[in-house]
Write a protein that holds these residues in place. Structure first.
Motif, short mmCIF file in Angstrom:
data_model
loop_
_atom_site.label_atom_id
_atom_site.label_comp_id
_atom_site.label_asym_id
_atom_site.label_seq_id
_atom_site.Cartn_x
_atom_site.Cartn_y
_atom_site.Cartn_z
N TYR A 55 -20.64 2.69 23.21
CA TYR A 55 -19.59 2.68 24.30
C TYR A 55 -18.61 1.50 23.64
O TYR A 55 -19.06 0.39 23.11
N TYR A 65 -15.64 -0.71 25.54
CA TYR A 65 -14.76 -1.45 26.62
C TYR A 65 -13.66 -2.25 26.25
O TYR A 65 -13.55 -2.89 25.22
N TYR A 94 -17.23 6.73 24.93
CA TYR A 94 -18.53 6.75 24.96
C TYR A 94 -18.81 8.17 24.01
O TYR A 94 -18.53 9.11 24.06
N GLY A 141 -22.04 8.03 35.72
CA GLY A 141 -22.25 8.91 34.60
C GLY A 141 -22.78 8.09 33.61
O GLY A 141 -23.62 7.34 33.68
N GLU A 142 -22.14 8.18 32.69
CA GLU A 142 -22.63 7.29 31.16
C GLU A 142 -21.62 6.06 31.23
O GLU A 142 -21.82 5.14 30.55
N ASP A 143 -20.73 6.12 31.97
CA ASP A 143 -19.66 4.94 32.19
C ASP A 143 -20.54 4.04 32.90
O ASP A 143 -21.16 3.88 33.88
N MET A 144 -19.96 2.68 32.38
CA MET A 144 -20.63 1.43 33.24
C MET A 144 -19.30 0.80 34.01
O MET A 144 -18.34 0.50 33.42
N PHE A 158 -13.87 0.47 30.96
CA PHE A 158 -14.65 1.65 29.81
C PHE A 158 -13.53 2.17 29.32
O PHE A 158 -12.47 2.68 29.81
N PRO A 172 -28.43 7.22 32.63
CA PRO A 172 -27.87 6.31 33.81
C PRO A 172 -28.77 5.44 34.06
O PRO A 172 -28.16 4.11 34.47
N GLN A 179 -27.02 -1.25 28.95
CA GLN A 179 -26.17 -1.25 27.70
C GLN A 179 -26.19 -2.62 27.21
O GLN A 179 -26.26 -3.63 28.07
N ARG A 212 -23.61 2.52 37.27
CA ARG A 212 -23.43 3.58 36.65
C ARG A 212 -22.53 4.70 37.19
O ARG A 212 -22.81 4.84 38.25
#
Lengths: 111, 114
Positions: free
Chosen positions: B33, B35, B48, A96-99, B45, B99, B103, A94
């Motif tokens: 999200y 992707y 979001y 932040g909120e991104d993966m 990514f 975090p 997901q 992770r």
């Protein structure tokens, strides 16, 4: 920025043998690490995660992963591989909120 | 319960056309999200949403890409003037946000631009 690396494109093991799929990470601060599996024509499925606490994390389908801070690694393991474990495996961190995902490792388990 | 669903599963279009890709998240998930996954690579990514607002769109490659989530549930990814390089699998995921939370991914939409 956070990132992960999967050094092996392909891992081959015999059914019944232990398997390891490698992942190393680069983060600033505390890492939030994940493993996902992708079967053909299907979405990514969550296997397990490390947030804090015990370095050995247990997940779905008998998989586990070991968080090693000194080696900045988060390798996925299973004591006894099954043919049905053959799939594409992704390590992720992770940011932040991104993966942020690694490039993936294709695991092939042969009978 | 139902997982994340995406429609269509496959979309073939011609260069220069406009496409819309839909995502239905898991009910109750506030975070959504998008992707993009190219062949032989991990998901990358794009954007979001937390609720109705795009909290982070830093992954969108250029202004041809846009996404909305008007009621905080279903989301649509819109691509204008498609290019061959846009061909990829577009994945949607939803979650509780934060975090430490995983997901949950949909099966993806395979976009092919001819």
């Amino acid at each position: 920025a956070q990132s992960v690396a999967q050094p092996e494109d392909q891992v081959n093991v015999a059914e019944g043998n232990p398997l390891t799929v490698k992942c190393t990470y680069s983060v600033s601060g505390n890492p939030y690490l994940f493993w996902y599996v992708q079967y053909p024509n299907r979405g990514l499925q969550f296997l397990l995660k490390y947030i804090t606490g015990d370095n050995l994390v247990k997940g779905s389908y008998g998989f586990e992963a070991e968080f090693n801070k000194s080696q900045t690694s988060f390798h996925l393991k299973k004591p006894s591989a099954l043919v049905s474990d053959s799939a594409l495996y992704f390590c992720a961190v992770r940011d932040g909120e991104d993966m942020r995902f690694g490039a993936g490792t294709r695991l092939t388990v042969k009978p | 319960g139902a997982g994340v669903s995406q429609t269509p599963s496959n979309k073939v279009t011609e260069k220069g056309k406009y496409v819309e890709l839909r995502c239905d998240p898991i009910s109750g998930h506030t975070a959504l999200y998008w992707y993009r996954q190219s062949l032989g690579q991990g998901p990358e990514f794009l954007i979001y949403f937390q609720g109705t607002g795009a909290a982070d769109d830093s992954g969108l490659p250029n202004d041809r890409f846009f996404a909305v989530r008007p009621e905080g549930s279903v989301s649509t990814l819109k691509i204008q003037r498609t290019e061959r390089g846009d061909s990829a699998v577009y994945l949607c995921a939803s979650g509780a946000g934060g975090p430490g939370n995983e997901q949950f991914f949909g099966p993806g939409t395979r976009l092919t631009v001819l």
